[in-house]
Design a protein around this motif. Structure first.
Motif, PDB file in Angstrom:
ATOM      1  N   ARG A 211       0.839  -1.216   0.000  1.00 23.94           N
ATOM      2  CA  ARG A 211       0.000   0.000   0.000  1.00 23.94           C
ATOM      3  C   ARG A 211       0.860   1.247   0.000  1.00 23.94           C
ATOM      4  O   ARG A 211       0.625   2.184  -0.770  1.00 23.94           O
ATOM      5  CB  ARG A 211      -0.935  -0.005   1.217  1.00 23.94           C
ATOM      6  CG  ARG A 211      -1.917   1.168   1.252  1.00 23.94           C
ATOM      7  CD  ARG A 211      -2.722   1.191   2.539  1.00 23.94           C
ATOM      8  NE  ARG A 211      -1.905   1.409   3.722  1.00 23.94           N
ATOM      9  CZ  ARG A 211      -1.353   2.588   4.069  1.00 23.94           C
ATOM     10  NH1 ARG A 211      -1.541   3.648   3.315  1.00 23.94           N
ATOM     11  NH2 ARG A 211      -0.633   2.689   5.163  1.00 23.94           N
TER      12      ARG A 211
ATOM     13  N   ILE B   8       3.563   4.922  -7.101  1.00 19.10           N
ATOM     14  CA  ILE B   8       2.810   4.490  -8.274  1.00 19.10           C
ATOM     15  C   ILE B   8       1.611   5.392  -8.563  1.00 19.10           C
ATOM     16  O   ILE B   8       1.335   5.716  -9.717  1.00 19.10           O
ATOM     17  CB  ILE B   8       2.316   3.026  -8.118  1.00 19.10           C
ATOM     18  CG1 ILE B   8       3.467   2.092  -7.760  1.00 19.10           C
ATOM     19  CG2 ILE B   8       1.593   2.561  -9.370  1.00 19.10           C
ATOM     20  CD1 ILE B   8       4.572   1.996  -8.768  1.00 19.10           C
ATOM     21  N   SER B   9       0.904   5.792  -7.533  1.00 19.31           N
ATOM     22  CA  SER B   9      -0.296   6.612  -7.683  1.00 19.31           C
ATOM     23  C   SER B   9       0.014   7.908  -8.431  1.00 19.31           C
ATOM     24  O   SER B   9       1.053   8.535  -8.205  1.00 19.31           O
ATOM     25  CB  SER B   9      -0.863   6.946  -6.301  1.00 19.31           C
ATOM     26  OG  SER B   9      -1.880   7.918  -6.406  1.00 19.31           O
TER      27      SER B   9
ATOM     28  N   TYR C  76       2.564   1.793  -3.353  1.00 19.65           N
ATOM     29  CA  TYR C  76       1.589   2.335  -4.301  1.00 19.65           C
ATOM     30  C   TYR C  76       1.355   3.826  -4.042  1.00 19.65           C
ATOM     31  O   TYR C  76       1.431   4.645  -4.970  1.00 19.65           O
ATOM     32  CB  TYR C  76       0.258   1.577  -4.238  1.00 19.65           C
ATOM     33  CG  TYR C  76      -0.767   2.197  -5.138  1.00 19.65           C
ATOM     34  CD1 TYR C  76      -0.747   1.946  -6.510  1.00 19.65           C
ATOM     35  CD2 TYR C  76      -1.727   3.076  -4.635  1.00 19.65           C
ATOM     36  CE1 TYR C  76      -1.662   2.560  -7.351  1.00 19.65           C
ATOM     37  CE2 TYR C  76      -2.643   3.685  -5.473  1.00 19.65           C
ATOM     38  CZ  TYR C  76      -2.610   3.430  -6.832  1.00 19.65           C
ATOM     39  OH  TYR C  76      -3.507   4.047  -7.660  1.00 19.65           O
TER      40      TYR C  76
END
Length: 85
Positions: free
Chosen positions: A60, A67-68, A63
């Motif tokens: 999480r 990545i987000s 990300y």
């Protein structure tokens, strides 16, 4: 001095050495690419994790941090997908 020379032969040797990581990180800052190394380190830590709860939390965080599209440290991750027809 010999250790520093080995960095030119192996990225893993560079990343395993605190002085090597520091030098590489300083270089990446000059190239505005420090987030790439931070992402690599986070992924390296992730693949070594064995605790399921910690794996989910690290995934999480990776990300959210890298990545987000909302991440201030977003990295570009390319994926090649092979499709058989």
């Amino acid at each position: 001095m010999e250790e520093a020379r080995s960095w030119g032969q192996s990225f893993d040797k560079l990343m395993c050495c605190p002085a090597g990581r520091s030098a590489f990180r300083q270089f990446l800052r000059t190239e505005f690419s420090e987030e790439n190394m931070l992402f690599w380190l986070a992924c390296d830590e992730f693949i070594k994790e064995t605790n399921k709860g910690a794996i989910e939390e690290k995934a999480r965080l990776i990300y959210e941090d890298y990545i987000s599209i909302l991440s201030p440290k977003e990295v570009c991750v390319f994926s090649l997908v092979s499709i058989s027809l």
